[in-house]
Scaffold this active site. Sequence first.
Site, PDB file in Angstrom:
ATOM      1  N   TYR A 194      55.745 -37.853   3.377  1.00 38.43           N
ATOM      2  CA  TYR A 194      55.964 -39.009   4.637  1.00 38.43           C
ATOM      3  C   TYR A 194      56.826 -37.144   5.810  1.00 38.43           C
ATOM      4  O   TYR A 194      56.439 -37.865   7.159  1.00 38.43           O
ATOM      5  CB  TYR A 194      56.422 -39.843   4.947  1.00 38.43           C
ATOM      6  CG  TYR A 194      56.383 -41.061   4.415  1.00 38.43           C
ATOM      7  CD1 TYR A 194      55.402 -41.860   5.158  1.00 38.43           C
ATOM      8  CD2 TYR A 194      56.863 -42.163   3.444  1.00 38.43           C
ATOM      9  CE1 TYR A 194      54.521 -42.913   5.346  1.00 38.43           C
ATOM     10  CE2 TYR A 194      56.030 -43.219   3.532  1.00 38.43           C
ATOM     11  CZ  TYR A 194      55.385 -43.528   4.097  1.00 38.43           C
ATOM     12  OH  TYR A 194      54.081 -44.561   3.707  1.00 38.43           O
ATOM     13  N   ASP A 199      52.199 -24.870   3.354  1.00 35.14           N
ATOM     14  CA  ASP A 199      52.107 -24.063   3.941  1.00 35.14           C
ATOM     15  C   ASP A 199      51.179 -22.698   2.821  1.00 35.14           C
ATOM     16  O   ASP A 199      50.869 -21.799   3.294  1.00 35.14           O
ATOM     17  CB  ASP A 199      53.374 -23.142   4.731  1.00 35.14           C
ATOM     18  CG  ASP A 199      53.314 -24.058   6.351  1.00 35.14           C
ATOM     19  OD1 ASP A 199      52.819 -24.687   6.250  1.00 35.14           O
ATOM     20  OD2 ASP A 199      54.536 -23.437   6.743  1.00 35.14           O
ATOM     21  N   LYS A 214      57.624 -23.272  30.104  1.00 37.28           N
ATOM     22  CA  LYS A 214      59.549 -22.672  30.316  1.00 37.28           C
ATOM     23  C   LYS A 214      60.371 -22.961  28.647  1.00 37.28           C
ATOM     24  O   LYS A 214      60.840 -22.315  28.338  1.00 37.28           O
ATOM     25  CB  LYS A 214      60.265 -24.088  31.245  1.00 37.28           C
ATOM     26  CG  LYS A 214      60.348 -23.603  32.700  1.00 37.28           C
ATOM     27  CD  LYS A 214      62.035 -23.027  32.793  1.00 37.28           C
ATOM     28  CE  LYS A 214      62.038 -22.280  33.882  1.00 37.28           C
ATOM     29  NZ  LYS A 214      61.345 -21.545  34.609  1.00 37.28           N
ATOM     30  N   GLN A 231      60.138 -19.548  27.812  1.00 39.38           N
ATOM     31  CA  GLN A 231      60.826 -18.338  27.884  1.00 39.38           C
ATOM     32  C   GLN A 231      62.419 -19.279  27.285  1.00 39.38           C
ATOM     33  O   GLN A 231      62.836 -17.735  27.366  1.00 39.38           O
ATOM     34  CB  GLN A 231      60.965 -18.894  29.397  1.00 39.38           C
ATOM     35  CG  GLN A 231      59.854 -18.330  30.338  1.00 39.38           C
ATOM     36  CD  GLN A 231      59.586 -18.995  32.094  1.00 39.38           C
ATOM     37  OE1 GLN A 231      61.531 -18.526  31.761  1.00 39.38           O
ATOM     38  NE2 GLN A 231      59.113 -18.811  31.881  1.00 39.38           N
ATOM     39  N   CYS A 289      44.803 -36.210 -11.290  1.00 39.75           N
ATOM     40  CA  CYS A 289      46.479 -36.452 -11.615  1.00 39.75           C
ATOM     41  C   CYS A 289      45.820 -38.355 -12.036  1.00 39.75           C
ATOM     42  O   CYS A 289      45.871 -38.737 -12.708  1.00 39.75           O
ATOM     43  CB  CYS A 289      47.130 -35.650 -11.250  1.00 39.75           C
ATOM     44  SG  CYS A 289      47.732 -35.429 -11.505  1.00 39.75           S
ATOM     45  N   ARG A 346      54.519 -36.165 -14.491  1.00 39.73           N
ATOM     46  CA  ARG A 346      55.213 -36.663 -15.559  1.00 39.73           C
ATOM     47  C   ARG A 346      54.402 -37.439 -16.976  1.00 39.73           C
ATOM     48  O   ARG A 346      54.737 -37.100 -18.115  1.00 39.73           O
ATOM     49  CB  ARG A 346      56.290 -37.637 -15.546  1.00 39.73           C
ATOM     50  CG  ARG A 346      57.616 -36.851 -14.818  1.00 39.73           C
ATOM     51  CD  ARG A 346      58.833 -37.732 -14.502  1.00 39.73           C
ATOM     52  NE  ARG A 346      59.588 -36.604 -14.148  1.00 39.73           N
ATOM     53  CZ  ARG A 346      60.184 -36.484 -12.834  1.00 39.73           C
ATOM     54  NH1 ARG A 346      58.776 -37.453 -11.937  1.00 39.73           N
ATOM     55  NH2 ARG A 346      60.668 -35.778 -12.333  1.00 39.73           N
ATOM     56  N   HIS A 397      45.886 -30.441 -11.040  1.00 37.83           N
ATOM     57  CA  HIS A 397      45.060 -30.385  -9.019  1.00 37.83           C
ATOM     58  C   HIS A 397      44.848 -29.267  -9.207  1.00 37.83           C
ATOM     59  O   HIS A 397      44.611 -28.385  -8.485  1.00 37.83           O
ATOM     60  CB  HIS A 397      46.539 -30.288  -9.055  1.00 37.83           C
ATOM     61  CG  HIS A 397      47.766 -31.760  -8.878  1.00 37.83           C
ATOM     62  ND1 HIS A 397      47.292 -32.621  -8.018  1.00 37.83           N
ATOM     63  CD2 HIS A 397      48.564 -31.660  -9.495  1.00 37.83           C
ATOM     64  CE1 HIS A 397      48.387 -34.307  -8.114  1.00 37.83           C
ATOM     65  NE2 HIS A 397      48.795 -33.370  -9.130  1.00 37.83           N
ATOM     66  N   GLU A 430      42.232 -29.283  -6.920  1.00 38.65           N
ATOM     67  CA  GLU A 430      42.255 -27.949  -5.286  1.00 38.65           C
ATOM     68  C   GLU A 430      43.477 -27.864  -4.978  1.00 38.65           C
ATOM     69  O   GLU A 430      42.872 -26.982  -3.642  1.00 38.65           O
ATOM     70  CB  GLU A 430      42.997 -30.027  -4.457  1.00 38.65           C
ATOM     71  CG  GLU A 430      44.102 -30.246  -4.682  1.00 38.65           C
ATOM     72  CD  GLU A 430      45.132 -31.663  -5.735  1.00 38.65           C
ATOM     73  OE1 GLU A 430      43.779 -31.519  -6.545  1.00 38.65           O
ATOM     74  OE2 GLU A 430      45.284 -31.903  -5.795  1.00 38.65           O
TER      75      GLU A 430
HETATM   76  N1  GLN Z   1      52.977 -40.424 -10.980  1.00 39.61           N
HETATM   77  C1  GLN Z   1      52.304 -39.393 -12.045  1.00 39.61           C
HETATM   78  C2  GLN Z   1      52.793 -38.918 -13.286  1.00 39.61           C
HETATM   79  O1  GLN Z   1      53.532 -38.171 -13.029  1.00 39.61           O
HETATM   80  C3  GLN Z   1      50.777 -38.848 -11.495  1.00 39.61           C
HETATM   81  C4  GLN Z   1      51.239 -37.776 -10.464  1.00 39.61           C
HETATM   82  C5  GLN Z   1      50.530 -37.136  -9.403  1.00 39.61           C
HETATM   83  O2  GLN Z   1      49.719 -37.957  -9.487  1.00 39.61           O
HETATM   84  N2  GLN Z   1      50.837 -35.982  -8.944  1.00 39.61           N
HETATM   85  O3  GLN Z   1      52.277 -38.482 -14.044  1.00 39.61           O
END
Ligand code: GLN
Length: 523
Positions: free
Chosen positions: A31, A48, A167, A170, A357, A438, A483, A485
Site C-alpha cells: 500500500y 525501482d 516555484k 526554484q 507464487c 515461505r 516469480h 515476472e
Molecule cells: N504467501 C505465500 C508464501 O509465503 C506466497 C508468497 C508469494 O506469493 N510471494 O509462500
Amino acid sequence: MARILKSRGVSISMQKLDPYLNVDAGTMSPYQHGEVFVTEDGSETDLDLGHYERFVDQNLTSSSYATTGQVYSAVIASERRGDYLGSTVQIIPHITDEIKRRVHQVAHESKAEVVIVEVGGTIGDIEGLPFIEALRQMRSDVGRQNVLYAHVTLLPRLGVTGELKTKPTQHSVKELRGMGLQPDLILLRADSFLADGIRAKVSLFCDVDESAVVPLVSAQTMYEVPLIMEEAGVGELIMEKFGLTANAPDLEEWRHVVERIKHPARQVKVALVGKYVELVDAYMSVREALYHAGAYHDVGVDIKWVESDLLQSGAEDQLAGVDGIVVPGGFGYRGIEGKIQAAKYAREHGVPYLGLCLGLQMMVIEFARSVAGLKGANSTEFDAHTPHPVIDLLPEQRQVFDKGGTMRLGSYPCQLVPGSRAAEAYGQEVVHERHRHRFEFNDLYRKALTSKGLIPSGILEDEDLVEIVELQDHPWMVATQFHPEFKSRPNRPHPLFRGFLSAVIKRSEERAASVPLQKERVA
Ligand code: GLN
C-alpha cells in the site's frame, strides 16, 4: 539515462539509496511502497530496481540497494566491534563514509564506467540529508569532472489557469544549494506540454544552462522516456561532462519495442486477480512482463484488474469476458477464496492461466479440493488446522521467527520436465528463477494430485521441491512457485509470459471466429 548511455556502448551500473529506516523493503506494505522487487542474489528491494533492470537489461545485486537502516546497522556493528575505538562516531564522517563506500562498491563490483545513483525521497527530507551530503563529498573525492548532479523536479499545473508553476523547482534548487550542491541537469516532470519560456525561466532562476533544463512530459509508455531524453540531448550532455567518447547511440531495438507497445496490431484482455487492485504499483513487474510479451506478439494487453474479494461467490460475472487469467503473488488470508475461484474458473472453462507464487498455491488448493476430492484442502498459512495441508512450511522454516529477510529468497535452479508446457515455453532444460515465499508444495500430496492429472513440470532437484505445476487436460494452465515476472525485459520477454500470451491470443482468435457462427445460428 542508463539506457541512453548503454546504447552508446558505455558500461553502466545503478544504485538506489532509499533514506527510510527499514533495513530492506521486504516488510513494507505494498500500500505504501508498491511491489517488493527481488534481485538474483535474494535482496528484497524497492520496485525501482525492477525498473532499472528492465531499462538496462542487466541483473543488479544487493549492492545496488541501500537504506538508512542498512547503513546505520553497518556503522553501529563496526562501533560495537571496536573498529572506531577512541573516536566519537558521527553522521559526518562515519555515516557518510559508509554511504560512499557503498557507492564505490557498486563501481568496483560492476567495473562500470558510469554508476547512476538515485536518492529516493524529496530534497529537504530529514532522512535524506546524510545521503545528499555523502554525494556532495563525492565531488571532491573523485573529482568535479567525474560527478554529475541531476535533479528531478515536478511542475504542478494549476487547474484553473492551466499554468505550470516553476516555484517548487526554484525552491528545491535553493534548498540543494544550501546543502552545497548545484545541479548540472534539471529534469522537469510535467503531466502535459510545457509552454515556451519555462525552460528559460528555470535556467535563469536556477543557474543551469538552458540546454541542461530538460522537459519530461508524461509519456504514453515509460519505455519511451529514454528516447525523449536522447532527443533532448541528455546523452551528449552527460558524455561531454565526463569527457567520454563512444559510439553513436543505437536505440533501434528499443524504438521497435516502444512502437509495438504504442501501436499493437490488436488487443487481448487478461484478468489480473489481486488483493490490491486499486494500486497497480503492487503488481508492477507482472504488469510490465505482460506488456513485454504483448509487444513480442504484437498485441496490446488490456489488463482487467479484478479484486479477488469480488470473486468469492463465483467468478462468472468478472471473468466471462477475458481470454486469460493471472493470479499473482500475495500474503495473508484476505482474498484467498476469490483467487481459488479464479483458478477454478480457469480450469473449468479452459481459460489460459498463469499462477505466480501464491497463484501456484491457489491452483494446487483448488485442484486438491475439486478434482482430487481432498475436502478442506488449504495452505497452513491460511488454515493452520486444515485436514489436507497441500501447501505447507518446510520443517526448517518452522523454526524461523524473524520476519525480515527470512523467506526463500533469490535465484534457484529449476529442472524442467521434458515435454511439459513449461519446458516447451522455455526451450531449455534448466532455468534459474527468483523466489520470495515461505510456503511450499507439500510432497506428501504429490501422488494424490499427480494421479488426477496435475503435472509437476519444474523441480528443484537437490531438494526435490515442486517449482512448477501444470494441468494435463487444459489449453494452458501453468503456475510457478517462483516469480518469473522479475526477469522479464522489454527486449527479452519472459518465456512463460510469452507462452501464456500465445495461449491467450489463440483463445481470443477462436472466440472471435466463433461469434459470427453463433449469430448465424441464432438468425
Ligand atoms: N504467501 C505465500 C508464501 O509465503 C506466497 C508468497 C508469494 O506469493 N510471494 O509462500
